[in-house]
Design an enzyme around this catalytic site. Structure first.
Site, mmCIF file in Angstrom:
data_model
loop_
_atom_site.group_PDB
_atom_site.id
_atom_site.type_symbol
_atom_site.label_atom_id
_atom_site.label_comp_id
_atom_site.label_asym_id
_atom_site.label_seq_id
_atom_site.Cartn_x
_atom_site.Cartn_y
_atom_site.Cartn_z
ATOM 1 N N CYS A 22 -4.975 -3.308 11.292
ATOM 2 C CA CYS A 22 -5.579 -4.430 10.794
ATOM 3 C C CYS A 22 -5.914 -5.537 11.629
ATOM 4 O O CYS A 22 -4.990 -5.952 12.362
ATOM 5 C CB CYS A 22 -4.322 -4.916 9.549
ATOM 6 S SG CYS A 22 -5.088 -6.150 8.631
ATOM 7 N N HIS A 64 -7.770 0.098 1.747
ATOM 8 C CA HIS A 64 -7.020 -0.881 2.662
ATOM 9 C C HIS A 64 -7.515 -2.464 2.325
ATOM 10 O O HIS A 64 -6.730 -3.178 2.273
ATOM 11 C CB HIS A 64 -7.318 -0.396 4.072
ATOM 12 C CG HIS A 64 -6.632 -1.447 5.263
ATOM 13 N ND1 HIS A 64 -5.744 -1.240 6.060
ATOM 14 C CD2 HIS A 64 -7.054 -2.712 5.535
ATOM 15 C CE1 HIS A 64 -5.721 -2.195 6.730
ATOM 16 N NE2 HIS A 64 -6.252 -3.248 6.383
ATOM 17 N N GLU A 65 -8.888 -2.414 2.303
ATOM 18 C CA GLU A 65 -9.443 -3.817 1.872
ATOM 19 C C GLU A 65 -9.580 -4.124 0.676
ATOM 20 O O GLU A 65 -9.020 -5.423 0.615
ATOM 21 C CB GLU A 65 -11.105 -3.652 2.262
ATOM 22 C CG GLU A 65 -11.404 -3.263 3.626
ATOM 23 C CD GLU A 65 -10.866 -3.986 4.886
ATOM 24 O OE1 GLU A 65 -10.271 -4.956 4.456
ATOM 25 O OE2 GLU A 65 -10.644 -3.388 5.864
ATOM 26 N N HIS A 93 -6.139 -5.820 0.336
ATOM 27 C CA HIS A 93 -5.959 -7.293 0.918
ATOM 28 C C HIS A 93 -6.194 -8.290 -0.368
ATOM 29 O O HIS A 93 -5.667 -9.583 -0.109
ATOM 30 C CB HIS A 93 -7.080 -7.511 2.021
ATOM 31 C CG HIS A 93 -6.760 -7.110 3.433
ATOM 32 N ND1 HIS A 93 -5.551 -7.771 3.963
ATOM 33 C CD2 HIS A 93 -7.103 -6.200 4.180
ATOM 34 C CE1 HIS A 93 -5.533 -7.239 5.126
ATOM 35 N NE2 HIS A 93 -6.344 -6.586 5.290
HETATM 36 NI NI NI Z 1 -6.708 -5.340 7.100
#
Ligand code: NI
Length: 175
Positions: free
Chosen positions: A91, A133-134, A137
């Site tokens: 990341c 993953h995004e 966030h």
């Molecule tokens: Ni990330």
């Protein structure tokens, strides 16, 4: 156009629930996407979410297979089936580290593009992993919070020395 500063682990913006984007076609959203693409190209990653550049909005960009970038506003993700895959992730907000994360192997996604049009599709493999993953966030979740075995978290250099074959890199730093 500008290269934006990346928020790093420990900054509270990375732990917030991001706000919906009311109008993806607004001029400031277009400028934001342009700057995010430029930032991601400069740093050399696969994806970037708005909270990572200190903007708590539901927006991320992903690099596409052909080298362009897709922006997705107000994205929603649903796993398809019950198959999970493990892979190494990194990341940009946690530079230098990689960890093994288990995630659903296939997903359905929907979201708005830069024209405000709702688009939807399915993804598998690395594309599905990057989008999950995004999307995490946007909900204040960082990949170590998804890890079930923290013994498989390490610095890239050490993993490369002691753990051949090389880990799959999710958001690779420029050398
Ligand atoms: Ni990330």
């Amino acid at each position: 156009m500008a290269i934006l500063k990346i928020a790093r682990l420990g900054h509270p913006v990375l732990l917030q629930w991001s706000e919906a984007v009311a109008d993806p076609t607004a001029a400031d959203m277009r400028r934001l996407v342009t700057d995010m693409v430029e930032t991601l190209q400069d740093i050399g990653g696969l994806g970037l979410a708005a909270p990572q550049i200190h903007v708590s909005l539901r927006l991320f960009i992903c690099r596409t297979a052909v080298g362009g970038h897709t922006a997705l506003f107000n994205p929603e993700i649903q796993p398809i089936g019950d198959e999970f895959e493990e892979a190494w992730e990194g990341c940009l907000s946690i530079p230098g580290l990689r960890g093994v994360v288990q995630r659903p192997a296939r997903i359905a996604f929907r979201g708005q593009d830069i024209a405000g049009t709702w688009i939807e599709g399915e993804a598998a493999g690395m594309a599905a992993r990057v989008m999950q993953h995004e999307h995490d966030h946007l909900e204040g979740v960082l990949y170590p919070m998804r890890m079930t075995d923290l013994s498989r978290l390490g610095f890239v250099e050490e993993l490369a020395r002691f753990n051949p074959p090389k880990p799959v890199e999710h958001e690779r730093q420029k050398p």
